[in-house]
Design a protein around this motif. Sequence first.
Motif, PDB file in Angstrom:
ATOM      1  N   ASP A  71      31.754  80.011   2.060  1.00  0.00           N
ATOM      2  CA  ASP A  71      33.162  79.826   1.714  1.00  0.00           C
ATOM      3  C   ASP A  71      33.252  78.812   0.581  1.00  0.00           C
ATOM      4  OD1 ASP A  71      35.873  79.512   1.530  1.00  0.00           O
ATOM      5  OD2 ASP A  71      36.124  78.662   3.539  1.00  0.00           O
ATOM      6  N   PHE A  72      33.566  79.306  -0.609  1.00  0.00           N
ATOM      7  CA  PHE A  72      33.656  78.443  -1.782  1.00  0.00           C
ATOM      8  C   PHE A  72      35.082  77.996  -2.085  1.00  0.00           C
ATOM      9  CE2 PHE A  72      29.584  80.555  -2.669  1.00  0.00           C
ATOM     10  CZ  PHE A  72      28.799  79.431  -2.821  1.00  0.00           C
ATOM     11  N   ALA A  73      36.018  78.259  -1.176  1.00  0.00           N
ATOM     12  CA  ALA A  73      37.394  77.813  -1.375  1.00  0.00           C
ATOM     13  C   ALA A  73      37.392  76.291  -1.529  1.00  0.00           C
ATOM     14  CB  ALA A  73      38.266  78.224  -0.191  1.00  0.00           C
ATOM     15  N   GLY A  74      38.084  75.821  -2.540  1.00  0.00           N
ATOM     16  CA  GLY A  74      38.169  74.386  -2.778  1.00  0.00           C
ATOM     17  C   GLY A  74      37.100  73.841  -3.704  1.00  0.00           C
ATOM     18  N   TYR A  75      36.045  74.600  -3.948  1.00  0.00           N
ATOM     19  CA  TYR A  75      35.011  74.148  -4.887  1.00  0.00           C
ATOM     20  C   TYR A  75      35.368  74.598  -6.301  1.00  0.00           C
ATOM     21  CZ  TYR A  75      31.992  72.902  -0.979  1.00  0.00           C
ATOM     22  OH  TYR A  75      31.480  72.320   0.145  1.00  0.00           O
ATOM     23  N   ASP A  76      35.217  73.693  -7.248  1.00  0.00           N
ATOM     24  CA  ASP A  76      35.469  73.999  -8.651  1.00  0.00           C
ATOM     25  C   ASP A  76      34.176  74.293  -9.392  1.00  0.00           C
ATOM     26  OD1 ASP A  76      38.343  73.265  -8.572  1.00  0.00           O
ATOM     27  OD2 ASP A  76      37.511  71.295  -8.106  1.00  0.00           O
ATOM     28  N   ARG A  77      33.113  73.562  -9.036  1.00  0.00           N
ATOM     29  CA  ARG A  77      31.827  73.713  -9.722  1.00  0.00           C
ATOM     30  C   ARG A  77      30.733  74.011  -8.706  1.00  0.00           C
ATOM     31  NH1 ARG A  77      30.380  68.864 -13.286  1.00  0.00           N
ATOM     32  NH2 ARG A  77      31.840  69.928 -14.700  1.00  0.00           N
ATOM     33  N   ILE A  78      29.918  75.000  -9.042  1.00  0.00           N
ATOM     34  CA  ILE A  78      28.754  75.359  -8.243  1.00  0.00           C
ATOM     35  C   ILE A  78      27.516  75.134  -9.107  1.00  0.00           C
ATOM     36  CG2 ILE A  78      27.532  77.234  -7.074  1.00  0.00           C
ATOM     37  CD1 ILE A  78      30.379  78.549  -6.749  1.00  0.00           C
ATOM     38  N   TYR A  79      26.653  74.237  -8.669  1.00  0.00           N
ATOM     39  CA  TYR A  79      25.356  74.079  -9.308  1.00  0.00           C
ATOM     40  C   TYR A  79      24.430  75.069  -8.592  1.00  0.00           C
ATOM     41  CZ  TYR A  79      27.087  69.545 -10.994  1.00  0.00           C
ATOM     42  OH  TYR A  79      27.806  68.539 -11.587  1.00  0.00           O
ATOM     43  N   LEU A  80      23.859  75.998  -9.327  1.00  0.00           N
ATOM     44  CA  LEU A  80      23.022  77.039  -8.733  1.00  0.00           C
ATOM     45  C   LEU A  80      21.595  76.864  -9.231  1.00  0.00           C
ATOM     46  CD1 LEU A  80      22.716  79.624  -7.055  1.00  0.00           C
ATOM     47  CD2 LEU A  80      23.465  80.918  -9.068  1.00  0.00           C
ATOM     48  N   GLY A  81      20.673  76.602  -8.314  1.00  0.00           N
ATOM     49  CA  GLY A  81      19.299  76.300  -8.712  1.00  0.00           C
ATOM     50  C   GLY A  81      18.264  77.189  -8.073  1.00  0.00           C
ATOM     51  N   PHE A  82      17.146  77.312  -8.779  1.00  0.00           N
ATOM     52  CA  PHE A  82      16.051  78.179  -8.339  1.00  0.00           C
ATOM     53  C   PHE A  82      14.797  77.879  -9.155  1.00  0.00           C
ATOM     54  CE2 PHE A  82      18.926  80.282 -11.314  1.00  0.00           C
ATOM     55  CZ  PHE A  82      18.087  80.553 -12.394  1.00  0.00           C
ATOM     56  N   PRO A  83      13.630  78.298  -8.634  1.00  0.00           N
ATOM     57  CA  PRO A  83      12.422  78.253  -9.453  1.00  0.00           C
ATOM     58  C   PRO A  83      12.453  79.461 -10.391  1.00  0.00           C
ATOM     59  CG  PRO A  83      11.901  79.115  -7.281  1.00  0.00           C
ATOM     60  CD  PRO A  83      13.359  78.723  -7.266  1.00  0.00           C
ATOM     61  N   ILE A  84      12.016  79.288 -11.613  1.00  0.00           N
ATOM     62  CA  ILE A  84      11.984  80.422 -12.547  1.00  0.00           C
ATOM     63  C   ILE A  84      10.723  81.228 -12.277  1.00  0.00           C
ATOM     64  CG2 ILE A  84      11.818  81.106 -14.965  1.00  0.00           C
ATOM     65  CD1 ILE A  84      13.533  78.671 -15.654  1.00  0.00           C
ATOM     66  N   TRP A  85      10.928  82.528 -12.066  1.00  0.00           N
ATOM     67  CA  TRP A  85       9.809  83.448 -11.848  1.00  0.00           C
ATOM     68  C   TRP A  85       9.787  84.445 -12.998  1.00  0.00           C
ATOM     69  CZ3 TRP A  85      10.380  85.020  -5.959  1.00  0.00           C
ATOM     70  CH2 TRP A  85      10.138  83.895  -5.161  1.00  0.00           C
ATOM     71  N   TRP A  86       8.726  84.484 -13.748  1.00  0.00           N
ATOM     72  CA  TRP A  86       8.571  85.410 -14.875  1.00  0.00           C
ATOM     73  C   TRP A  86       9.741  85.298 -15.856  1.00  0.00           C
ATOM     74  CZ3 TRP A  86       7.111  86.640  -9.944  1.00  0.00           C
ATOM     75  CH2 TRP A  86       5.749  86.855  -9.758  1.00  0.00           C
ATOM     76  N   ARG A 103      34.094  84.171  -8.464  1.00  0.00           N
ATOM     77  CA  ARG A 103      35.083  84.232  -9.543  1.00  0.00           C
ATOM     78  C   ARG A 103      35.861  82.927  -9.607  1.00  0.00           C
ATOM     79  NH1 ARG A 103      38.374  89.103  -7.569  1.00  0.00           N
ATOM     80  NH2 ARG A 103      37.806  88.017  -5.683  1.00  0.00           N
ATOM     81  N   ASN A 104      36.246  82.562 -10.819  1.00  0.00           N
ATOM     82  CA  ASN A 104      37.034  81.360 -11.076  1.00  0.00           C
ATOM     83  C   ASN A 104      36.323  80.071 -10.679  1.00  0.00           C
ATOM     84  OD1 ASN A 104      39.233  82.972 -12.019  1.00  0.00           O
ATOM     85  ND2 ASN A 104      39.717  83.406  -9.874  1.00  0.00           N
ATOM     86  N   LYS A 105      35.003  80.108 -10.658  1.00  0.00           N
ATOM     87  CA  LYS A 105      34.194  78.921 -10.397  1.00  0.00           C
ATOM     88  C   LYS A 105      33.328  78.664 -11.616  1.00  0.00           C
ATOM     89  CE  LYS A 105      35.611  79.041  -6.130  1.00  0.00           C
ATOM     90  NZ  LYS A 105      36.693  78.165  -5.711  1.00  0.00           N
ATOM     91  N   GLU A 106      33.102  77.405 -11.925  1.00  0.00           N
ATOM     92  CA  GLU A 106      32.153  77.043 -12.974  1.00  0.00           C
ATOM     93  C   GLU A 106      30.768  77.024 -12.321  1.00  0.00           C
ATOM     94  OE1 GLU A 106      31.791  73.559 -16.290  1.00  0.00           O
ATOM     95  OE2 GLU A 106      32.165  72.922 -14.219  1.00  0.00           O
ATOM     96  N   PRO A 130      28.776  89.288 -16.378  1.00  0.00           N
ATOM     97  CA  PRO A 130      29.615  88.837 -17.494  1.00  0.00           C
ATOM     98  C   PRO A 130      30.992  88.325 -17.081  1.00  0.00           C
ATOM     99  CG  PRO A 130      29.496  91.232 -17.454  1.00  0.00           C
ATOM    100  CD  PRO A 130      28.522  90.729 -16.434  1.00  0.00           C
ATOM    101  N   LYS A 131      31.461  88.650 -15.908  1.00  0.00           N
ATOM    102  CA  LYS A 131      32.786  88.193 -15.470  1.00  0.00           C
ATOM    103  C   LYS A 131      32.745  86.803 -14.826  1.00  0.00           C
ATOM    104  CE  LYS A 131      34.676  92.783 -14.994  1.00  0.00           C
ATOM    105  NZ  LYS A 131      35.291  93.794 -14.147  1.00  0.00           N
ATOM    106  N   LEU A 132      31.546  86.255 -14.646  1.00  0.00           N
ATOM    107  CA  LEU A 132      31.410  84.927 -14.059  1.00  0.00           C
ATOM    108  C   LEU A 132      31.221  83.877 -15.144  1.00  0.00           C
ATOM    109  CD1 LEU A 132      29.095  85.662 -10.993  1.00  0.00           C
ATOM    110  CD2 LEU A 132      31.586  85.507 -11.056  1.00  0.00           C
ATOM    111  N   ASP A 133      31.654  82.658 -14.868  1.00  0.00           N
ATOM    112  CA  ASP A 133      31.539  81.536 -15.800  1.00  0.00           C
ATOM    113  C   ASP A 133      30.208  80.821 -15.555  1.00  0.00           C
ATOM    114  OD1 ASP A 133      31.965  79.436 -17.554  1.00  0.00           O
ATOM    115  OD2 ASP A 133      33.424  78.417 -16.263  1.00  0.00           O
ATOM    116  N   ILE A 134      29.134  81.386 -16.113  1.00  0.00           N
ATOM    117  CA  ILE A 134      27.784  80.859 -15.921  1.00  0.00           C
ATOM    118  C   ILE A 134      27.392  80.042 -17.146  1.00  0.00           C
ATOM    119  CG2 ILE A 134      25.348  81.467 -15.652  1.00  0.00           C
ATOM    120  CD1 ILE A 134      26.303  83.988 -14.138  1.00  0.00           C
ATOM    121  N   LYS A 135      26.977  78.790 -16.890  1.00  0.00           N
ATOM    122  CA  LYS A 135      26.595  77.867 -17.962  1.00  0.00           C
ATOM    123  C   LYS A 135      25.198  77.317 -17.709  1.00  0.00           C
ATOM    124  CE  LYS A 135      31.331  76.401 -18.592  1.00  0.00           C
ATOM    125  NZ  LYS A 135      32.311  75.369 -18.468  1.00  0.00           N
ATOM    126  N   ALA A 136      24.531  76.955 -18.780  1.00  0.00           N
ATOM    127  CA  ALA A 136      23.223  76.319 -18.663  1.00  0.00           C
ATOM    128  C   ALA A 136      23.377  74.853 -18.304  1.00  0.00           C
ATOM    129  CB  ALA A 136      22.451  76.456 -19.966  1.00  0.00           C
TER     130      ALA A 136
END
Length: 149
Positions: A71-86, A103-106, A130-136
């Motif tokens: 449940d991401f209600a109330g969250y404005d920013r999501i830091y999404l992390g992972f190990p890079i594979w290939w 949607r509507n989350k950074e 493409p519809k998500l606000d994904i940033k480096a």
Amino acid sequence: MKKIVIYFSASGVTAKRAKELASVTGSDVKAIVPAQSYSPADLDWMDHKSRSYQENLDDAVRPALKQGTVDFAGYDRIYLGFPIWWGIAPKVINTFIESNDLRNKEIVIFATSGGSGLQPAVRTLQKQYPKLDIKAGKLLNSSVKGDII
């Protein structure tokens, strides 16, 4: 701004950086847990028959998750992390993204890597969603000292 660090870690390296990031940014933290954990043999990138290698070859693969949606209600920013594979995110990240309403989350990407850069993985996710606000954000191969954006 309410923030959460969501991460997948196969060996514990990304988990350590995710928890450090959560601490320095005042974010909640939650792990992405695959239904079937990855064994050392599954992670052997030199073995072309290993699970991780085979998953990488098939763009349609979506490993099942142990937990349901978040449940991401109330969250404005999501830091999404992972190990890079290939050079890209593990397929379990695609499962997570497609299983949750982001949607509507950074979404700020961070990763750990033994040799790949962050940008190719970010660009791949941006192209796939493409519809998500994904940033480096940043590659976090050493201790986290501050925010990554």
